[in-house]
Design an enzyme around this catalytic site. Structure first.
Site, mmCIF file in Angstrom:
data_model
loop_
_atom_site.group_PDB
_atom_site.id
_atom_site.type_symbol
_atom_site.label_atom_id
_atom_site.label_comp_id
_atom_site.label_asym_id
_atom_site.label_seq_id
_atom_site.Cartn_x
_atom_site.Cartn_y
_atom_site.Cartn_z
ATOM 1 N N GLY A 37 0.607 58.918 96.607
ATOM 2 C CA GLY A 37 1.327 58.598 95.603
ATOM 3 C C GLY A 37 1.128 59.286 94.402
ATOM 4 N N GLU A 38 0.351 60.574 94.409
ATOM 5 C CA GLU A 38 0.444 61.396 93.178
ATOM 6 C C GLU A 38 2.045 61.967 92.833
ATOM 7 O OE1 GLU A 38 -2.280 64.268 93.281
ATOM 8 O OE2 GLU A 38 -3.961 62.960 93.297
ATOM 9 N N ARG A 94 4.749 46.208 73.829
ATOM 10 C CA ARG A 94 4.546 44.823 73.343
ATOM 11 C C ARG A 94 3.065 44.790 73.276
ATOM 12 N NH1 ARG A 94 7.684 40.938 77.775
ATOM 13 N NH2 ARG A 94 7.102 42.690 79.134
ATOM 14 N N HIS A 128 9.924 47.468 70.790
ATOM 15 C CA HIS A 128 9.566 45.900 70.862
ATOM 16 C C HIS A 128 8.786 45.943 69.241
ATOM 17 C CE1 HIS A 128 7.973 41.878 70.971
ATOM 18 N NE2 HIS A 128 6.772 42.485 70.666
ATOM 19 N N LYS A 190 8.677 30.096 68.899
ATOM 20 C CA LYS A 190 8.410 30.464 70.477
ATOM 21 C C LYS A 190 6.839 30.605 70.411
ATOM 22 C CE LYS A 190 8.424 34.308 72.726
ATOM 23 N NZ LYS A 190 9.104 35.765 73.208
HETATM 24 C C1 R5P Z 1 8.868 39.332 73.124
HETATM 25 O O1 R5P Z 1 8.353 39.065 71.744
HETATM 26 C C2 R5P Z 1 10.040 40.117 73.189
HETATM 27 O O2 R5P Z 1 10.960 40.441 71.902
HETATM 28 C C3 R5P Z 1 11.036 39.537 74.285
HETATM 29 O O3 R5P Z 1 11.477 38.270 73.567
HETATM 30 C C4 R5P Z 1 10.182 39.235 75.342
HETATM 31 O O4 R5P Z 1 9.330 40.242 75.561
HETATM 32 C C5 R5P Z 1 11.096 39.112 76.498
HETATM 33 O O5 R5P Z 1 10.434 38.867 77.780
HETATM 34 P P1 R5P Z 1 10.745 37.841 78.727
HETATM 35 O O6 R5P Z 1 12.371 37.770 78.960
HETATM 36 O O7 R5P Z 1 9.668 38.036 79.792
HETATM 37 O O8 R5P Z 1 10.653 36.228 77.914
#
Ligand code: R5P
Length: 311
Positions: A37-38, A94, A128, A190
Site C-alpha cells: 500500500g505504500e 472540518r 470548511h 443544526k
Molecule cells: C459542516 O459544517 C459542513 O459545512 C457541511 O455542512 C457538512 O460537512 C456536510 O456534511 P454532510 O453532507 O455529511 O452533512
C-alpha cells in the site's frame, strides 16, 4: 522560473484543464504503489521550476494526502525553485477544533505536514474553516468559487427566492451568495449527532411559499442538506429547492438521500474527480478558470485580491 503544472492521481482532468487554460503542459507524476500500500511518486525534470502541484485531498482522503506530501517532497528533492500545493478541496479542514477531550485537531496536523514536506505556499478553494490559513506558517491563498457558482445559478433565480445557510457555519457563505444574487438569507440551526446524522432544529427567517437556494461549502454524506431541505418543506418552502456547494463528495448514502428530495438543481464544482459520475442530476461549474487565473498571477507575482474568499 518556468511555470509547471504537476499532478498526482487525485484529479488529472482538473490539472489538465488548468494547464490548457494557461497554455502549459501537465506534468503527470508517476505514482508507484507497493504491494503493502505504500506510494512512491516520481517527479523528475522540475529543477529550478515554479511548480504548482494540483491534488485535492478528497476520498480516499488519506491516500491522496500522503501522495500530495510525497509529491511535494519529490519536487523539492528534484530541485524545484518553488513548490505550491494546489489543494482545491482540503480534507481534514472540518477538524479545526476539539469538540471533546481526547480528540486531535486534524487540520493543524495536516497543515504542519504540508509545510514540513516542503511546500512554499498553499492554494485552497472554499475550505470548511477560515481558521485554516492561521494554522499554516507558509502563505495560504484562499480562493472562492462562490462567484462562479452564483453565475451558474443566476439565470434561473427569481426575486422571491431566499438563500439558506444549512447551519450556522455556512452563514458567511450564504451572505456572499445572497449579495451576488440580490436575495436575503434564512438560517437553519443544526446539531450534528455524528458523522452521518444531523438534526435541523430551527429555521430563522420566512420561507413560506418561496423557492429556497441551500448553499454549503461541501456535501459529504448529504445529511446536512437532507435535514435542511426537510425543515424548509415542513415550513412551507416551495418543493423545487436548489442546492449549491463548492465540493461534492457524495459519500455513503448521499446519492440515495439527495435523490429522494424535490431538488430542481444541484450545482457543485469539479474540485473533486468523478463528481458528474454519481447517479444524480448534478450541474458542474468548473473551477479550472479560477485556478488558472490564480496560478498565472501567482507565478507572475501579481495580486489576486478579487479571487480571494474564505469559508
Ligand atoms: C459542516 O459544517 C459542513 O459545512 C457541511 O455542512 C457538512 O460537512 C456536510 O456534511 P454532510 O453532507 O455529511 O452533512
Amino acid at each position: 522560473m518556468n511555470l509547471r503544472i504537476a499532478c498526482g492521481t487525485a484529479h488529472r482532468a482538473l490539472a489538465s484543464s488548468v494547464s490548457s487554460a494557461l497554455g502549459a503542459d501537465t506534468l503527470v507524476g508517476e505514482v508507484e504503489r507497493f504491494p503493502d500500500g505504500e506510494l512512491r511518486p516520481i517527479m523528475p525534470g522540475v529543477r529550478g521550476d515554479d511548480v504548482f502541484v494540483v491534488q485535492p485531498t478528497g476520498p480516499p482522503v488519506n491516500d491522496h494526502l500522503v501522495e500530495l506530501l510525497l509529491l511535494i517532497d519529490a519536487c523539492r528533492r528534484a530541485g524545484a525553485g518553488r513548490v505550491t500545493a494546489v489543494v482545491p478541496y482540503f480534507g481534514y479542514a472540518r477538524q479545526d477544533r476539539r469538540n471533546r477531550d481526547g480528540q486531535a485537531i486534524g487540520a493543524r496536523v495536516v497543515a504542519a505536514a504540508i509545510a514540513s514536506a516542503g511546500a512554499d505556499r498553499l492554494v485552497v478553494i472554499d475550505p470548511h474553516t477560515v481558521v485554516l490559513e492561521a494554522m499554516f506558517a507558509i502563505p495560504v491563498e484562499t480562493l472562492t468559487a462562490v462567484s462562479a457558482i452564483a453565475d451558474t445559478l443566476l439565470p434561473a433565480v427569481t426575486p422571491d427566492a431566499v438563500v439558506v445557510a444549512p447551519d450556522l457555519g455556512a452563514v458567511k457563505l450564504a451572505e456572499r451568495y445572497a449579495s451576488l444574487l440580490g436575495l436575503s438569507v434564512v438560517i437553519v440551526r443544526k446539531t450534528r449527532m455524528n458523522g452521518t446524522t444531523v438534526r435541523a432544529e430551527e429555521l430563522v427567517g420566512q420561507v413560506d411559499g418561496r423557492p429556497a437556494i441551500v448553499v454549503d461549502d461541501m456535501i459529504s454524506s448529504g445529511a446536512t442538506i437532507e435535514a435542511a431541505v426537510r425543515l424548509l418543506l415542513d415550513n412551507g418552502a416551495r418543493p423545487d429547492v436548489v442546492v449549491a456547494a463548492t465540493h461534492g463528495l457524495f459519500v455513503g448514502e448521499a446519492v440515495e438521500r439527495l435523490a429522494k428530495l424535490p431538488l430542481r438543481r444541484l450545482v457543485v464544482t469539479d474540485s473533486l474527480s468523478g463528481v458528474e459520475s454519481h447517479a444524480l442530476p448534478v450541474e458542474v461549474t468548473s473551477i479550472a478558470p479560477l485556478l488558472a487565473t490564480a496560478i498565472g498571477r501567482l507565478h507572475g507575482d501579481e495580486p489576486i485580491d478579487e479571487l480571494l474568499g474564505g469559508a
